[in-house]
Design a protein around this motif. Structure first.
Motif, PDB file in Angstrom:
ATOM      1  N   THR A 131     -32.471  12.234   6.892  1.00 44.50           N
ATOM      2  CA  THR A 131     -32.622  11.793   8.282  1.00 44.50           C
ATOM      3  C   THR A 131     -32.113  10.368   8.453  1.00 44.50           C
ATOM      4  O   THR A 131     -31.433  10.048   9.444  1.00 44.50           O
ATOM      5  CB  THR A 131     -34.088  11.894   8.712  1.00 44.50           C
ATOM      6  N   VAL A 132     -32.425   9.501   7.499  1.00 46.60           N
ATOM      7  CA  VAL A 132     -31.955   8.120   7.587  1.00 46.60           C
ATOM      8  C   VAL A 132     -30.429   8.082   7.528  1.00 46.60           C
ATOM      9  O   VAL A 132     -29.780   7.347   8.283  1.00 46.60           O
ATOM     10  CB  VAL A 132     -32.573   7.261   6.471  1.00 46.60           C
ATOM     11  N   ARG A 133     -29.841   8.878   6.656  1.00 45.73           N
ATOM     12  CA  ARG A 133     -28.375   8.928   6.584  1.00 45.73           C
ATOM     13  C   ARG A 133     -27.781   9.394   7.917  1.00 45.73           C
ATOM     14  O   ARG A 133     -26.772   8.850   8.388  1.00 45.73           O
ATOM     15  CB  ARG A 133     -27.938   9.864   5.454  1.00 45.73           C
ATOM     16  N   ALA A 134     -28.398  10.392   8.527  1.00 49.37           N
ATOM     17  CA  ALA A 134     -27.900  10.880   9.819  1.00 49.37           C
ATOM     18  C   ALA A 134     -27.991   9.797  10.884  1.00 49.37           C
ATOM     19  O   ALA A 134     -27.090   9.658  11.728  1.00 49.37           O
ATOM     20  CB  ALA A 134     -28.685  12.118  10.244  1.00 49.37           C
ATOM     21  N   TYR A 135     -29.062   9.018  10.852  1.00 51.44           N
ATOM     22  CA  TYR A 135     -29.192   7.942  11.838  1.00 51.44           C
ATOM     23  C   TYR A 135     -28.170   6.836  11.583  1.00 51.44           C
ATOM     24  O   TYR A 135     -27.642   6.237  12.528  1.00 51.44           O
ATOM     25  CB  TYR A 135     -30.617   7.395  11.832  1.00 51.44           C
ATOM     26  N   ILE A 136     -27.893   6.562  10.323  1.00 50.96           N
ATOM     27  CA  ILE A 136     -26.839   5.605   9.995  1.00 50.96           C
ATOM     28  C   ILE A 136     -25.515   6.055  10.602  1.00 50.96           C
ATOM     29  O   ILE A 136     -24.791   5.264  11.225  1.00 50.96           O
ATOM     30  CB  ILE A 136     -26.720   5.443   8.468  1.00 50.96           C
ATOM     31  N   ASP A 137     -25.169   7.321  10.446  1.00 53.49           N
ATOM     32  CA  ASP A 137     -23.926   7.841  11.020  1.00 53.49           C
ATOM     33  C   ASP A 137     -23.902   7.654  12.536  1.00 53.49           C
ATOM     34  O   ASP A 137     -22.880   7.267  13.115  1.00 53.49           O
ATOM     35  CB  ASP A 137     -23.762   9.320  10.689  1.00 53.49           C
ATOM     36  N   ARG A 138     -25.010   7.955  13.172  1.00 51.76           N
ATOM     37  CA  ARG A 138     -25.078   7.850  14.633  1.00 51.76           C
ATOM     38  C   ARG A 138     -24.893   6.406  15.082  1.00 51.76           C
ATOM     39  O   ARG A 138     -24.212   6.126  16.075  1.00 51.76           O
ATOM     40  CB  ARG A 138     -26.420   8.405  15.127  1.00 51.76           C
ATOM     41  N   ALA A 139     -25.523   5.485  14.380  1.00 50.19           N
ATOM     42  CA  ALA A 139     -25.412   4.072  14.771  1.00 50.19           C
ATOM     43  C   ALA A 139     -24.020   3.523  14.478  1.00 50.19           C
ATOM     44  O   ALA A 139     -23.442   2.798  15.296  1.00 50.19           O
ATOM     45  CB  ALA A 139     -26.470   3.256  14.033  1.00 50.19           C
ATOM     46  N   ALA A 140     -23.480   3.865  13.323  1.00 47.49           N
ATOM     47  CA  ALA A 140     -22.188   3.308  12.923  1.00 47.49           C
ATOM     48  C   ALA A 140     -21.063   3.749  13.845  1.00 47.49           C
ATOM     49  O   ALA A 140     -20.107   2.994  14.064  1.00 47.49           O
ATOM     50  CB  ALA A 140     -21.877   3.706  11.486  1.00 47.49           C
ATOM     51  N   CYS A 141     -21.158   4.958  14.399  1.00 51.84           N
ATOM     52  CA  CYS A 141     -20.085   5.427  15.278  1.00 51.84           C
ATOM     53  C   CYS A 141     -20.030   4.630  16.570  1.00 51.84           C
ATOM     54  O   CYS A 141     -19.039   4.687  17.301  1.00 51.84           O
ATOM     55  CB  CYS A 141     -20.209   6.926  15.547  1.00 51.84           C
TER      56      CYS A 141
END
Length: 484
Positions: A131-141
């Motif tokens: 979940t944390v990795r998915a949130y990182i992807d969302r923020a980085a985009c």
């Protein structure tokens, strides 16, 4: 999104993605291939239709984008800038008949603030590594570059420390409402840090103290003060030595002045510093409502000195600004309202007056855990009621704390507290689309023809298809004219 410093259509024909190829920086090329595949289903081959390079010129994190009918060139000042240029290119992809194209544009872009963050609270509800990795992807985009992890609170301690094993052995198993807790092993934490770095994000870990420490008392009762229950205005009443699963705040504190407490602070931040390559460690310092003010001031001064002595920059919530003895350069994080109380403004301003800088996180504009609408199934309303997308966009960092200009602002951060947030879908439902407002405020110039609510809401709507392809389960707020 966020809107660039300078961008314009050239009038040339668009670039057709069908059969296109990419060359250059392998990491950026891999990111672009994945983004094009997700958005269009097409595969980019190897070749020079799209060229991705780093040339070392320009401001940190800046990039230049040039799209014509015959090719695309993205040049980054550094690897982060190239990554952000790729994100911009991914947002420009659109459908034209049966084809996928990129309009012919030229853009020159760089961030306004160096610190552009999101915070994820994993203490109220625990969120696993995936979940944390998915949130990182969302923020980085969206060109956000900091992940602040809130790793401890009254409900649980979430990071394995070998110097203090009882923290995860006895204080990590529960969460709000009796939900299952959990914790990150040190290998889990290293994975999060490494994954964030691959998306050009820095992890800022937080152990909150001296308040928000009821869980610490489960593991080490000798350093925990008795709960001060009369300060609780919402949620259940805590009992010393028993796990707390409510949402009350302000009742807990470490025993300040005890040698055992001092040793605990040294141990946990020494180990955290060893695990964390980034420059910042956050020690909390908020909502110590039952703690004697002089004890509080002594504690936050000492905690900041410990962190500074480890070669890291201390970060604390703005209440810590009341202490005159903070380590030089300590960064303050302001979580008051856009129109703050006199005390909140005074405490926040103190960081800048003593050589530190501020991170702006006004709760009634940028707290992603606030309800976006009155009928939202998730979220809270204590920060002046529901926070609409328009309100999330309609504030300016330099106008919040009198006397704190742009030079004293490190950046902007959008926290997501998790009292009502248990899953990735819950994260999406509250973070999107308001996270885009935080991203634009942190990145884009304060003024300009496109820095307006009407432009912003239209551009948010245009991202609907991309976010859908990226499996982001965002709510279709009525404020936005969504492209379908």
């Amino acid at each position: 999104m966020p809107f660039p410093i300078d961008v314009a259509l050239t009038g040339d024909a668009p670039f057709a993605l069908s059969g296109a190829t990419v060359t250059g920086d392998p990491d950026a090329a891999g990111q672009l291939r994945a983004l094009v595949r997700t958005r269009t289903g097409a595969e980019l081959g190897a070749g020079d239709d799209i060229a991705l390079t780093v040339d070392g010129s320009g401001a940190a994190e800046s990039y230049r984008l040039d799209v014509s009918a015959t090719g695309i060139r993205i040049t980054g000042a550094d690897a982060a800038g190239l990554f952000y240029g790729v994100q911009t290119l991914g947002q420009l992809i659109r459908r034209e008949g049966d084809s996928w194209v990129v309009p012919a544009v030229r853009a020159v872009d760089a961030p306004r603030f160096a610190y552009r963050g999101v915070m994820l609270d994993v203490a109220r509800h625990f969120h696993d590594v995936a979940t944390v990795r998915a949130y990182i992807d969302r923020a980085a985009c969206l060109k956000l570059n900091v992940l602040h992890l809130h790793l401890s609170d009254d409900q649980g301690w979430r990071l394995e420390l070998r110097s203090r094993p009882e923290l995860t052995a006895t204080a990590s198993a529960t969460a709000v409402g009796g939900a299952a807790g959990g914790f990150y092993t040190q290998d889990d934490y290293r994975q999060i840090v490494a994954y964030a770095a691959s998306r050009h994000m820095t992890v800022v870990p937080e152990f909150d103290m001296p308040g928000h420490t009821h869980a610490v008392g489960l593991a080490y009762p000798e350093i925990a003060a008795a709960p001060v229950v009369e300060v609780i205005t919402e949620g259940s009443i805590p009992v010393a030595g028993e796990p707390y699963t409510g949402i009350g705040v302000g009742f807990s504190s470490l025993r300040i002045g005890d040698e055992a407490t001092d040793a605990f602070v040294r141990d946990v931040f020494t180990e955290l510093a060893d695990l964390t390559p980034g420059p910042w460690l956050h020690f909390g310092g908020d909502e110590s409502l039952g703690t004697d003010p002089e004890d509080f001031a002594r504690f936050v001064a000492q905690a900041s000195a410990v962190i500074a002595g480890l070669g890291k920059t201390p970060v604390a919530w703005h209440e810590a600004g009341a202490a005159s003895g903070l380590a030089p350069g300590t960064v303050g994080q302001f979580w008051g309202f856009v129109s703050p109380t006199d005390a909140a403004a005074r405490h926040a301003r103190a960081f800048a007056e003593r050589g530190g800088r501020l991170i702006l996180s006004p709760a009634d504009a940028i707290y992603l855990d606030m309800k976006p609408t009155a009928d939202s199934a998730l979220g809270l309303t204590w920060a002046n009621g529901p926070t609409s997308l328009a309100r999330a966009y309609g504030w300016e960092p330099t106008e919040v704390v009198d006397g704190v200009g742009e030079e004293a602002i490190l950046g902007v951060e959008a926290p997501l507290w998790t009292e009502t947030v248990a899953t990735l879908d819950d994260i999406d439902a509250l973070a999107f689309p308001r996270i885009a407002a935080a991203a634009e405020i942190a990145w884009s110039p304060a003024t300009g023809a496109e820095r307006s609510w009407e432009s912003f809401r239209g551009r948010v709507g245009g991202l609907g298809p991309l976010w859908t392809n990226l499996d982001i389960h965002f709510p279709a707020l009525e404020e936005v004219p969504w492209t379908t």
